[in-house]
Design a protein around this motif. Structure first.
Motif, PDB file in Angstrom:
ATOM      1  N   SER A 258       0.560  -1.159   0.134  1.00 62.38           N
ATOM      2  CA  SER A 258       0.187  -0.023  -0.057  1.00 62.38           C
ATOM      3  C   SER A 258       0.818   1.038  -0.024  1.00 62.38           C
ATOM      4  CB  SER A 258      -0.943  -0.037   1.000  1.00 62.38           C
ATOM      5  OG  SER A 258      -0.291   0.043   2.401  1.00 62.38           O
TER       6      SER A 258
ATOM      7  N   THR B  58       0.372   5.459   1.217  1.00 64.81           N
ATOM      8  CA  THR B  58      -0.222   6.567   1.614  1.00 64.81           C
ATOM      9  C   THR B  58       0.433   7.931   1.476  1.00 64.81           C
ATOM     10  OG1 THR B  58      -0.883   4.968   3.735  1.00 64.81           O
ATOM     11  CG2 THR B  58      -0.863   7.492   4.061  1.00 64.81           C
TER      12      THR B  58
ATOM     13  N   TYR C  55      -4.520  10.074   1.838  1.00 60.02           N
ATOM     14  CA  TYR C  55      -5.206   8.931   1.041  1.00 60.02           C
ATOM     15  C   TYR C  55      -4.186   7.426   1.089  1.00 60.02           C
ATOM     16  CZ  TYR C  55      -7.848  12.758  -1.056  1.00 60.02           C
ATOM     17  OH  TYR C  55      -8.936  13.887  -1.312  1.00 60.02           O
ATOM     18  N   LYS C  56      -5.047   6.693   1.251  1.00 63.46           N
ATOM     19  CA  LYS C  56      -4.144   5.278   1.258  1.00 63.46           C
ATOM     20  C   LYS C  56      -4.788   4.599   0.098  1.00 63.46           C
ATOM     21  CE  LYS C  56      -2.905   1.368   4.249  1.00 63.46           C
ATOM     22  NZ  LYS C  56      -2.972   0.698   5.431  1.00 63.46           N
ATOM     23  N   PHE C  57      -3.700   4.067  -0.636  1.00 60.04           N
ATOM     24  CA  PHE C  57      -4.138   3.034  -1.997  1.00 60.04           C
ATOM     25  C   PHE C  57      -3.588   1.530  -1.415  1.00 60.04           C
ATOM     26  CE2 PHE C  57      -3.498   7.582  -3.198  1.00 60.04           C
ATOM     27  CZ  PHE C  57      -4.555   7.754  -4.024  1.00 60.04           C
ATOM     28  N   GLU C  58      -4.431   0.800  -1.635  1.00 61.48           N
ATOM     29  CA  GLU C  58      -4.198  -0.618  -1.159  1.00 61.48           C
ATOM     30  C   GLU C  58      -4.158  -1.564  -2.392  1.00 61.48           C
ATOM     31  OE1 GLU C  58      -6.587  -2.026   1.966  1.00 61.48           O
ATOM     32  OE2 GLU C  58      -6.335  -0.056   3.100  1.00 61.48           O
TER      33      GLU C  58
ATOM     34  N   VAL D 273      -1.536  -2.239  -3.999  1.00 61.57           N
ATOM     35  CA  VAL D 273      -0.476  -1.525  -5.078  1.00 61.57           C
ATOM     36  C   VAL D 273       0.510  -2.650  -5.491  1.00 61.57           C
ATOM     37  CG1 VAL D 273       1.301   0.148  -5.817  1.00 61.57           C
ATOM     38  CG2 VAL D 273      -0.859   0.455  -3.909  1.00 61.57           C
TER      39      VAL D 273
END
Length: 88
Positions: free
Chosen positions: A6, A8, A22-25, A27
């Motif tokens: 992830s 952030t 914003y957290k993108f999981e 990835v």
């Protein structure tokens, strides 16, 4: 067990010390490759006015424009799904 990554990102805004995270999981490893270069390119486009509307798309709670990514963190780890229906 599977690997999970992830990222952030902390966004900064003009005329305020308000930030938003914003957290993108999930990835991919390829997505993490070159992340610093990509963030710098986004920040340069925001500073140069060539962001294509990105600065006005992500606004602070007070309506301030997005000015750049001020912090980033990548997390690389493993996830193990535990099946509770499995007999012991």
């Amino acid at each position: 067990m599977s690997a999970t990554n992830s990222v952030t990102l902390t966004f900064g805004y003009e005329d305020t010390n308000f930030t938003r995270r914003y957290k993108f999981e999930d990835v991919s490893a390829a997505g993490l490759s070159g992340i610093v270069t990509r963030i710098k390119a986004i920040n340069e486009s925001l500073a140069g006015g060539t962001d294509g509307g990105l600065s006005t798309f992500f606004l602070s709670d007070e309506g301030d424009n997005f000015t750049g990514i001020i912090a980033a963190q990548s997390d690389i780890g493993n996830v193990e799904v535990i099946n509770l229906n499995e007999s012991a």
